[in-house]
Write a protein that holds these residues in place. Structure first.
Motif, PDB file in Angstrom:
ATOM      1  N   UNK A  91       2.225  -9.384   1.673  1.00 37.37           N
ATOM      2  CA  UNK A  91       3.104  -8.323   2.184  1.00 37.37           C
ATOM      3  C   UNK A  91       3.883  -7.739   1.022  1.00 37.37           C
ATOM      4  N   UNK A  92       3.966  -6.430   0.974  1.00 40.20           N
ATOM      5  CA  UNK A  92       4.851  -5.752   0.034  1.00 40.20           C
ATOM      6  C   UNK A  92       6.011  -5.183   0.834  1.00 40.20           C
ATOM      7  N   UNK A  93       7.197  -5.729   0.611  1.00 41.24           N
ATOM      8  CA  UNK A  93       8.385  -5.292   1.333  1.00 41.24           C
ATOM      9  C   UNK A  93       9.232  -4.406   0.429  1.00 41.24           C
ATOM     10  N   UNK A  94       9.888  -3.441   1.031  1.00 45.84           N
ATOM     11  CA  UNK A  94      10.706  -2.485   0.280  1.00 45.84           C
ATOM     12  C   UNK A  94      11.793  -3.220  -0.496  1.00 45.84           C
ATOM     13  N   UNK A  95      11.873  -2.919  -1.778  1.00 49.20           N
ATOM     14  CA  UNK A  95      12.878  -3.531  -2.661  1.00 49.20           C
ATOM     15  C   UNK A  95      13.258  -2.492  -3.701  1.00 49.20           C
TER      16      UNK A  95
ATOM     17  N   UNK B 212      13.357   0.718  -5.593  1.00 49.26           N
ATOM     18  CA  UNK B 212      12.442   1.864  -5.637  1.00 49.26           C
ATOM     19  C   UNK B 212      10.994   1.455  -5.471  1.00 49.26           C
ATOM     20  N   UNK B 213      10.733   0.159  -5.300  1.00 50.84           N
ATOM     21  CA  UNK B 213       9.360  -0.311  -5.185  1.00 50.84           C
ATOM     22  C   UNK B 213       9.204  -1.312  -4.063  1.00 50.84           C
ATOM     23  N   UNK B 214       8.374  -2.331  -4.305  1.00 44.43           N
ATOM     24  CA  UNK B 214       8.127  -3.351  -3.297  1.00 44.43           C
ATOM     25  C   UNK B 214       8.114  -4.729  -3.912  1.00 44.43           C
ATOM     26  N   UNK B 215       8.589  -5.711  -3.161  1.00 45.45           N
ATOM     27  CA  UNK B 215       8.550  -7.102  -3.593  1.00 45.45           C
ATOM     28  C   UNK B 215       7.420  -7.786  -2.840  1.00 45.45           C
ATOM     29  N   UNK B 216       6.657  -8.603  -3.544  1.00 41.44           N
ATOM     30  CA  UNK B 216       5.471  -9.220  -2.957  1.00 41.44           C
ATOM     31  C   UNK B 216       5.784 -10.581  -2.330  1.00 41.44           C
ATOM     32  N   UNK B 217       5.231 -10.786  -1.128  1.00 39.15           N
ATOM     33  CA  UNK B 217       5.321 -12.061  -0.430  1.00 39.15           C
ATOM     34  C   UNK B 217       3.920 -12.466   0.025  1.00 39.15           C
ATOM     35  N   UNK B 218       3.734 -13.760   0.220  1.00 39.39           N
ATOM     36  CA  UNK B 218       2.499 -14.271   0.806  1.00 39.39           C
ATOM     37  C   UNK B 218       2.814 -14.792   2.199  1.00 39.39           C
ATOM     38  N   UNK B 219       1.813 -14.741   3.096  1.00 43.91           N
ATOM     39  CA  UNK B 219       1.971 -15.200   4.475  1.00 43.91           C
ATOM     40  C   UNK B 219       1.075 -16.406   4.698  1.00 43.91           C
TER      41      UNK B 219
ATOM     42  N   UNK C 295       4.210 -10.418  -8.477  1.00 45.13           N
ATOM     43  CA  UNK C 295       3.489  -9.184  -8.116  1.00 45.13           C
ATOM     44  C   UNK C 295       2.109  -9.132  -8.780  1.00 45.13           C
ATOM     45  N   UNK C 296       2.032  -9.377 -10.081  1.00 46.75           N
ATOM     46  CA  UNK C 296       0.757  -9.310 -10.794  1.00 46.75           C
ATOM     47  C   UNK C 296       0.288 -10.742 -11.067  1.00 46.75           C
ATOM     48  N   UNK C 297      -0.408 -11.304 -10.082  1.00 41.93           N
ATOM     49  CA  UNK C 297      -0.793 -12.714 -10.178  1.00 41.93           C
ATOM     50  C   UNK C 297      -1.813 -12.985  -9.076  1.00 41.93           C
TER      51      UNK C 297
ATOM     52  N   UNK D 287      -2.035   1.613   4.308  1.00 37.94           N
ATOM     53  CA  UNK D 287      -1.017   0.566   4.302  1.00 37.94           C
ATOM     54  C   UNK D 287      -1.586  -0.809   3.927  1.00 37.94           C
ATOM     55  N   UNK D 288      -2.897  -0.871   3.638  1.00 39.44           N
ATOM     56  CA  UNK D 288      -3.510  -2.164   3.323  1.00 39.44           C
ATOM     57  C   UNK D 288      -4.179  -2.110   1.950  1.00 39.44           C
ATOM     58  N   UNK D 289      -3.852  -3.078   1.109  1.00 42.80           N
ATOM     59  CA  UNK D 289      -4.429  -3.193  -0.224  1.00 42.80           C
ATOM     60  C   UNK D 289      -5.330  -4.435  -0.267  1.00 42.80           C
ATOM     61  N   UNK D 290      -6.481  -4.295  -0.900  1.00 43.69           N
ATOM     62  CA  UNK D 290      -7.304  -5.472  -1.198  1.00 43.69           C
ATOM     63  C   UNK D 290      -7.001  -5.852  -2.638  1.00 43.69           C
ATOM     64  N   UNK D 291      -6.341  -6.987  -2.817  1.00 42.88           N
ATOM     65  CA  UNK D 291      -5.966  -7.472  -4.145  1.00 42.88           C
ATOM     66  C   UNK D 291      -6.985  -8.519  -4.561  1.00 42.88           C
TER      67      UNK D 291
END
Length: 270
Positions: free
Chosen positions: A166-170, A172-179, A191-193, A215-219
């Motif tokens: 999940x990229x949540x608003x933080x 001016x950008x987004x903070x990355x979380x895992x579910x 974020x870059x990992x 709204x969906x990214x394949x990382x």
């Protein structure tokens, strides 16, 4: 940060109108959500308040399959009418099983759900997830929140793999979380990992976005050939990872075509 079952059901209904090719899957998921919602309410009412406390043991140790056995028959009965024929036959056979068979099946999932040693039979795992996941999510919500700041690539509550990002608003950008694939816990992640092997070289971590799913990214990771689908809330604040991920069937086909293996499958294996 988890969402209510009502919110998930509403989101599934809305996405059925946007992604007609996923309507059947989303309708099936909506029915599962309704079953899980009722189960969660019953568990909340009946379980001891001490559950979830660190002194009571790890999350998996606290999951007593006996607590959900009384709900198995009812859950399967409610799900049968909307199940595809092959699954319906399996559910009928499973429902005729003994409580001992059910307990053994559910315990296999409690022990290995969300890990690389997950239950091999996808149908057995689906049944287990329907009745165990609300229990695991409930216990995780009662435990202390994960420490602030980026953590490892396994869930801090149950050591399961992530099912989505999940990229949540933080700012001016987004903070990355895992579910978490087992208890739905969210935890902050770099974020870059790579969420599987830890690759940190940006050139080895391609990100793909399809026009149909902004709204969906394949990382992906070109080192370990794993990938994870992340829901970008900076693009759509109404998105819900557990639901939007189910609609992204073309992205699963794309990943297979290019040889990327998903870190862990979602509830319906898409």
């Amino acid at each position: 940060m988890t969402t209510t079952y009502d919110a998930r059901i509403r989101r599934a209904k809305n996405l059925r109108e946007t992604y007609s090719f996923a309507a059947e899957i989303l309708a099936f998921y909506g029915r599962i959500c309704a079953i899980q919602q009722q189960l969660a309410k019953e568990l909340e009412r009946k379980l001891p308040r001490s559950l979830g406390a660190p002194e009571a043991g790890t999350l998996r140790e606290q999951l007593d399959v006996a607590a959900v056995l009384p709900f198995v028959k009812e859950a399967l009965t409610e799900l049968l009418p909307q199940s595809p024929a092959p699954l319906a036959e399996y559910l009928k056979d499973y429902s005729r099983g003994s409580h001992e068979r059910w307990a053994a099946s559910l315990q296999r999932y409690v022990s290995a759900g969300g890990t690389d040693e997950a239950v091999a039979d996808s149908r057995e795992q689906l049944v287990a997830r329907i009745v165990v996941d609300p229990y695991a999510e409930l216990l995780a919500a009662k435990q202390a929140a994960p420490a602030i700041g980026p953590a490892g690539n396994l869930c801090p509550h149950c050591a399961a793999r992530p099912v989505a990002g999940v990229l949540r608003v933080e700012g001016d950008g987004g903070k990355r979380f895992l579910v978490c694939a087992f208890c739905a816990t969210e935890w902050e992640f770099r974020r870059i990992y790579c969420a599987y092997c830890g690759e940190a070289r940006e050139q080895s971590l391609p990100v793909f976005v399809a026009e149909k799913f902004p709204q969906i990214r394949v990382e992906a990771c070109d080192t370990c050939r794993h990938c994870i689908r992340s829901v970008d809330l900076t693009k759509d604040g109404h998105a819900i990872p557990a639901v939007d991920d189910l609609a992204a069937i073309p992205l699963a086909l794309w990943a297979d075509e290019y040889g990327y293996q998903r870190i862990h499958g979602n509830l319906l294996g898409t």
